[in-house]
Design a protein around this motif. Structure first.
Motif, short mmCIF file in Angstrom:
data_model
loop_
_atom_site.label_atom_id
_atom_site.label_comp_id
_atom_site.label_asym_id
_atom_site.label_seq_id
_atom_site.Cartn_x
_atom_site.Cartn_y
_atom_site.Cartn_z
N GLN A 30 1.00 -1.25 -0.14
CA GLN A 30 0.04 0.22 0.05
C GLN A 30 1.17 1.11 0.12
N ALA A 31 2.28 1.41 1.36
CA ALA A 31 2.38 2.53 0.92
C ALA A 31 2.91 2.99 -0.56
N SER A 33 2.47 1.78 -3.57
CA SER A 33 1.34 2.25 -4.26
C SER A 33 0.54 3.45 -4.05
N ALA A 34 0.97 4.21 -3.19
CA ALA A 34 0.29 5.29 -2.58
C ALA A 34 1.37 6.75 -3.32
N HIS A 35 2.72 6.12 -3.19
CA HIS A 35 3.95 6.97 -3.45
C HIS A 35 3.09 7.07 -5.16
N GLN A 37 1.26 6.40 -6.18
CA GLN A 37 -0.62 7.31 -7.28
C GLN A 37 -0.31 8.52 -7.28
N ALA A 38 0.46 9.78 -6.40
CA ALA A 38 0.76 10.94 -5.95
C ALA A 38 1.89 10.99 -6.60
N GLU A 49 -6.57 2.74 -9.74
CA GLU A 49 -6.65 1.49 -8.46
C GLU A 49 -8.13 0.85 -8.80
#
Length: 486
Positions: A30-31, A33-35, A37-38, A49
Motif C-alpha cells: 500500500q505505501a 502504491s500510494a507513493h 499514485q501521488a 487503482e
C-alpha cells in the motif's frame, strides 16, 4: 562509493532507489502504491487503482506516434521478503539496504527486490520521461504476484486498451520469453496426537542453515539443498537409533522459495547425546560432499533448549517422517520441447507445526497441465497412504508459447539490430502473470524481457548493472518501433 542514483540509466535507477526505500513485501504494497499514485497525479497522468489494488497509469503518445498500437508495460509491485537468520530486518517497516558491488547491485542480508523492482522502475521511468518516443502507453502494476497472483487473477476486462503487453519480469538479458509454467499450491496436513515425553529426556534443537535457497522455478534445476528435506532425511536415518521424540518441525518461509533454513525440536535420552553429536557431524560431512558444487555451505547446529511438556506420539512422528522423506522435491521432469528448461517440478517450501497438525506447503509448477496433474496425484497418493489430508489451491495457468507472435518477432529483430546477435527465445519455468492476462485479454500479444538477475527469492539476489542498461536500450527501441494500428 557509488550510489544507485548515480548509475545509468539514471532515471531508472533513481526510481529503483525510491522503491527500495519504501517497504513493499507481498500483501503490504500500500505505501509504495500510494507513493506512485501521488507521483502520477503530480505528473498529470491518468492513474486508476482497480478493486483488487492494481495500478493502471496511462500516458498519451509522443508527437507523431498517435496512430501506433497501444502498449502496456507490466510489472508487479510486491517483492519476496527473505533474510539471513542473523539479519535484523522488518520488511514491513525497514528499507532495503541496496549497494553497488562492482557490476552488481545487492542488498545487505535480505532480498533486493530487483524481482520485479527493476521492471517497475523502468516502466515508471518511461512514464516520467519527455524524450522517449512511444505510442499510446499504459503501465500495469499488479499486486501480490509473489504470494498468490491476486492482482493478475483480479484484473478485469476493459481496464486496458492495449493490444501489446511487455512483461518486465524476466531475469536473463539476451533471452526473450514467450511462455511460462503454470502452478498450484498443495497443502498437506498431517494430524498430530501428543503425549508426555520420557521424564528424564533432555530437549534439543537441530537447525540447518547456510544453504543458498533461491527461486523455486528459476533455480530449481540447480540441485540446491532443501533444508526441509535434509532434516527429514536425518530423522529417517537416525530417529529410531537415537530414540528421538519430536516436538516441532519448522522450515522455510515461502512456498515459492527453496528453503534455506529449517529446524526440529526434540527430546532424547541424555546418554544418547554423544551419539547424536556424532551423527550430526557425519550427516553434515555427507551433505557437504553431495552438494559440494551446488550448495557447499550446509551447516547443522545443535543447541539445548528448555524441556518440552509434550511430544508427538510414536505413530504420528513415524508418519510425518516417512511422508516428508518420501515426498518428491526438485525437478520431476525436463522438457523435451525446450532444451535445458524444466518441465515439471515440486518445491517442499514451508513446514509449520500447529496445535493439532503439521502442515506442509508445496508449490507444483509445470509447463503442461498433465504434468501438474501427475504431481497432484502423487501427493494425493502419499496423503492417502499416510492418513493425511491434501488440498490444492491457487492454480494458475501457464502461458502457452505462440511462435507466430508479432511482438516477439519485433523484439527479436530489434535485439539483433542493436546488438548484432540473435537473442534466445525461451520458455521460463516460473509463474509469469501473462497466462492469467490471457483470460480477460485473449487477443493481447505478449512478450517478456528483463535484465540479468541472479538468485531471486534469496538474500543472495543481485542484479547486473550492465544488463540493466542493455535491457533499457532494448525496451526504448521496441517502444520506438511500435507498429501502427491495423
Amino acid at each position: 562509493m557509488t550510489t544507485l542514483s548515480q548509475l545509468q540509466p539514471q532515471a531508472l535507477w533513481q526510481w529503483f532507489e525510491q522503491i527500495c526505500a519504501i517497504p513493499h513485501p507481498s500483501k503490504h504494497e500500500q505505501a509504495l502504491s500510494a507513493h506512485i499514485q501521488a507521483w502520477a497525479k503530480d505528473k498529470q497522468l491518468d492513474v486508476v487503482e482497480d478493486k483488487v489494488g492494481n495500478l493502471i497509469i496511462k500516458k498519451p503518445a509522443t508527437a507523431g506516434m498517435e496512430n501506433c498500437k497501444t502498449v502496456v508495460l507490466q510489472a508487479h509491485i510486491d517483492m519476496v521478503p527473505q533474510k539471513n537468520a542473523d539479519k535484523e530486518h522488518d520488511f514491513e517497516k525497514d528499507p532495503i539496504e541496496a549497494y553497488v558491488d562492482g557490476d552488481w547491485v545487492k542488498a545487505k542480508g535480505t532480498t533486493l527486490g530487483a524481482d520485479n523492482g527493476i521492471g517497475m522502475a523502468s516502466a515508471l521511468a518511461v512514464l516520467g520521461a519527455d524524450d522517449i518516443a512511444h505510442g499510446p502507453l499504459e503501465v500495469l502494476l499488479t499486486i501480490d504476484e509473489e504470494a498468490g497472483m491476486t492482482g493478475a487473477f483480479g484484473l478485469e476486462a476493459g481496464m486496458l486498451e492495449a493490444e501489446i503487453l511487455i512483461n518486465t519480469d524476466s531475469e536473463q538479458e539476451g533471452e526473450i520469453y514467450m511462455g511460462c509454467a503454470g502452478g498450484v499450491d498443495a497443502q498437506l496436513t498431517v494430524p498430530m496426537v501428543w503425549q508426555s515425553p520420557e521424564p528424564t529426556n533432555a530437549s534439543y534443537k537441530l537447525s540447518v542453515s547456510g544453504l543458498k535457497g533461491g527461486h523455486s522455478g528459476v533455480n530449481i534445476h540447480l540441485g540446491r539443498g532443501n533444508a526441509n528435506k535434509l532434516l527429514a532425511r536425518f530423522l529417517f536415518d537416525h530417529a529410531d537409533e537415537l530414540a528421538i521424540e519430536l516436538t516441532q518441525f519448522v522450515g522455510g518461509s515461502l512456498r515459492n522459495a527453496i528453503p534455506r533454513e529449517a529446524a526440529i525440536s526434540f527430546m532424547i535420552p541424555p546418554e544418547n547425546l554423544t551419539l547424536l553429536q556424532t551423527r550430526i557431524g557425519e550427516f553434515q560431512a555427507l551433505v557437504r560432499e553431495e552438494l559440494a558444487i551446488a550448495d557447499p555451505g550446509t551447516l547443522l547446529t545443535l543447541e539445548e533448549i528448555p524441556a518440552e511438556k509434550q511430544v508427538m506420539s510414536e505413530d504420528c512422528q513415524q508418519i510425518l517422517v516417512d511422508l516428508l522423506n518420501a515426498c518428491p522435491n526438485g525437478v520431476i521432469r525436463m522438457s523435451d520441447e525446450v532444451e535445458g528448461v524444466t518441465e515439471t517440478s515440486l518445491n517442499v517450501g514451508v513446514i509449520s507445526t500447529e496445535s493439532d497438525s503439521v502442515q506442509i506447503l508445496c508449490l507444483i509448477r509445470s509447463l503442461i497441465d498433465s504434468g501438474r496433474s501427475e504431481v497432484e496425484g502423487v501427493l494425493t497418493s502419499l496423503a492417502n497412504l499416510a492418513g493425511a489430508n491434501v488440498e490444492f489451491s491457487g492454480a494458475y495457468p501457464g502461458w502457452k508459447p505462440d511462435n507466430s507472435s508479432p511482438v516477439m518477432a519485433s523484439v527479436r529483430q530489434t535485439y539483433e539490430a542493436i546488438y548484432n546477435k540473435e537473442p534466445t527465445i525461451m520458455v521460463i519455468h516460473a509463474g509469469l502473470e501473462c497466462g492469467l492476462f490471457k483470460k480477460p485479454y485473449p487477443e493481447m500479444d505478449m512478450v517478456s524481457i528483463g535484465p540479468t538477475i541472479r538468485y531471486p527469492h534469496s538474500p543472495d539476489e543481485k542484479v547486473n548493472i550492465t544488463t540493466v542498461g542493455q535491457y533499457w536500450k532494448l525496451l526504448l527501441a521496441v517502444l520506438e518501433r511500435t507498429p501502427a494500428k491495423d
